[in-house]
Design a protein around this motif. Sequence first.
Motif, PDB file in Angstrom:
ATOM      1  N   GLY A  12      23.075  20.417  54.587  1.00 38.63           N
ATOM      2  CA  GLY A  12      23.820  19.372  54.491  1.00 38.63           C
ATOM      3  C   GLY A  12      24.570  19.546  52.873  1.00 38.63           C
ATOM      4  N   LYS A  13      24.011  20.497  52.340  1.00 41.92           N
ATOM      5  CA  LYS A  13      24.443  20.611  50.911  1.00 41.92           C
ATOM      6  C   LYS A  13      25.993  21.300  51.025  1.00 41.92           C
ATOM      7  N   ALA A  14      26.737  20.770  49.919  1.00 44.27           N
ATOM      8  CA  ALA A  14      28.204  21.176  49.890  1.00 44.27           C
ATOM      9  C   ALA A  14      28.370  22.614  49.362  1.00 44.27           C
ATOM     10  N   GLN A  15      29.178  23.344  49.759  1.00 39.66           N
ATOM     11  CA  GLN A  15      29.614  24.623  49.456  1.00 39.66           C
ATOM     12  C   GLN A  15      31.190  24.749  49.408  1.00 39.66           C
ATOM     13  N   ALA A  16      31.470  25.565  48.267  1.00 38.57           N
ATOM     14  CA  ALA A  16      32.773  25.801  48.094  1.00 38.57           C
ATOM     15  C   ALA A  16      33.418  26.577  48.993  1.00 38.57           C
ATOM     16  N   ALA A  17      34.553  26.410  49.420  1.00 41.30           N
ATOM     17  CA  ALA A  17      35.049  27.230  50.594  1.00 41.30           C
ATOM     18  C   ALA A  17      35.485  28.562  50.201  1.00 41.30           C
ATOM     19  N   PRO A  18      35.419  29.454  50.916  1.00 42.02           N
ATOM     20  CA  PRO A  18      35.659  31.078  50.373  1.00 42.02           C
ATOM     21  C   PRO A  18      36.924  31.168  49.913  1.00 42.02           C
ATOM     22  N   GLN A  19      36.934  32.361  48.992  1.00 40.31           N
ATOM     23  CA  GLN A  19      38.375  32.543  48.418  1.00 40.31           C
ATOM     24  C   GLN A  19      39.220  33.232  49.766  1.00 40.31           C
ATOM     25  N   ALA A  20      40.441  33.178  49.680  1.00 42.36           N
ATOM     26  CA  ALA A  20      41.492  33.918  50.559  1.00 42.36           C
ATOM     27  C   ALA A  20      41.386  35.293  50.003  1.00 42.36           C
ATOM     28  N   LEU A  21      41.780  36.163  51.128  1.00 48.05           N
ATOM     29  CA  LEU A  21      41.448  37.478  51.295  1.00 48.05           C
ATOM     30  C   LEU A  21      42.334  38.195  49.839  1.00 48.05           C
ATOM     31  N   HIS A  22      43.731  37.625  49.685  1.00 46.79           N
ATOM     32  CA  HIS A  22      44.292  38.256  48.886  1.00 46.79           C
ATOM     33  C   HIS A  22      43.910  37.716  47.388  1.00 46.79           C
ATOM     34  N   GLN A  23      43.241  36.600  47.031  1.00 39.93           N
ATOM     35  CA  GLN A  23      42.478  36.405  45.974  1.00 39.93           C
ATOM     36  C   GLN A  23      41.205  37.086  45.539  1.00 39.93           C
ATOM     37  N   ARG A  24      40.331  37.393  46.606  1.00 35.11           N
ATOM     38  CA  ARG A  24      39.310  38.347  46.382  1.00 35.11           C
ATOM     39  C   ARG A  24      39.856  39.776  46.062  1.00 35.11           C
ATOM     40  N   ILE A  25      40.815  40.367  46.688  1.00 36.41           N
ATOM     41  CA  ILE A  25      41.399  41.748  46.333  1.00 36.41           C
ATOM     42  C   ILE A  25      41.892  41.658  44.870  1.00 36.41           C
ATOM     43  N   ARG A  26      42.606  40.652  44.634  1.00 33.70           N
ATOM     44  CA  ARG A  26      43.071  40.589  43.106  1.00 33.70           C
ATOM     45  C   ARG A  26      41.877  40.497  42.126  1.00 33.70           C
ATOM     46  N   ALA A  27      40.991  39.750  42.416  1.00 39.24           N
ATOM     47  CA  ALA A  27      39.855  39.576  41.554  1.00 39.24           C
ATOM     48  C   ALA A  27      39.148  41.173  41.370  1.00 39.24           C
ATOM     49  N   ASP A  28      38.973  41.535  42.697  1.00 39.24           N
ATOM     50  CA  ASP A  28      38.373  43.160  42.443  1.00 39.24           C
ATOM     51  C   ASP A  28      39.131  44.104  41.496  1.00 39.24           C
ATOM     52  N   LEU A  29      40.610  43.941  41.761  1.00 40.40           N
ATOM     53  CA  LEU A  29      41.454  44.931  41.111  1.00 40.40           C
ATOM     54  C   LEU A  29      41.465  44.394  39.683  1.00 40.40           C
ATOM     55  N   GLU A  30      41.523  43.145  39.199  1.00 38.23           N
ATOM     56  CA  GLU A  30      41.399  42.898  37.759  1.00 38.23           C
ATOM     57  C   GLU A  30      39.924  43.098  37.417  1.00 38.23           C
ATOM     58  N   GLU A  31      38.849  43.107  37.979  1.00 43.48           N
ATOM     59  CA  GLU A  31      37.657  43.599  37.508  1.00 43.48           C
ATOM     60  C   GLU A  31      37.749  45.150  36.878  1.00 43.48           C
TER      61      GLU A  31
END
Length: 254
Positions: A12-31
Amino acid sequence: MATARVSKSANGKAQAAPQALHQRIRADLEEKILSGRWPPGYRIPFEHELVESYNCSRMTVNKVLSGLAAAGVIERKRRVGSFVAKPLVQSAVLHIPDIQAEIAKRGEAYAYELLTRKRRKATKDDLERLGIDKSCDVLVLSCRHIAKGRPFALEERLINLDVVPPASEIDFTRVPPGTWLLGHVPWNEAEHRITASLADDVALKALTLKKPAACLVVERRTWRKNKIITSVRVTYPNDLYQLTARFTPTGLRS
């Protein structure tokens, strides 16, 4: 007002929706870029390589690369590929200037002298300049920039060796520390403090000035992913340097 999408888990605990694929890829490249693993000038894998690595469509990869290019993080060259962008070196208030490049751009002969170089555990004053509490090793540098045979600027710099370990291997007798940092260390945040001040004894000697001498002093700190890279104080004779920025209602105009 926009709200974050949430879902609920079995308990019953709220969870943030997962990032879209393009957002995850961008975050990985930025890192990879902001961590320094991919330094300025590094060629980003080709689109087909990223498609294979992330098991996604070419459209998704193109969206990621277009976003990074629009943000100035990478440069895309037709038929050549994409590369990590080199930091801007324009002499505007909100950019980090490269003194050597500035003097060369003015068509003036440039010279550089390393005055002091010392590695040490950060002192209380060093930590205050860096704006941190945790002890670290620092490289303490003092150097003089010369234009047309006249002292142009005194640079007094601290480099945080916990964040930039390779700096400890550079003697900086030939390349100015600011030039080296701009070419080798990605950054994503900077702070400027600009004041008019009378030259202290160190600046009077380094810039061959007579007391009292009015100077422009630029103090700057630079960060990468919330970690302080360097703190520098650059002192200019007041008749040799000016900072100019042209503004529009939405910010700086290049």
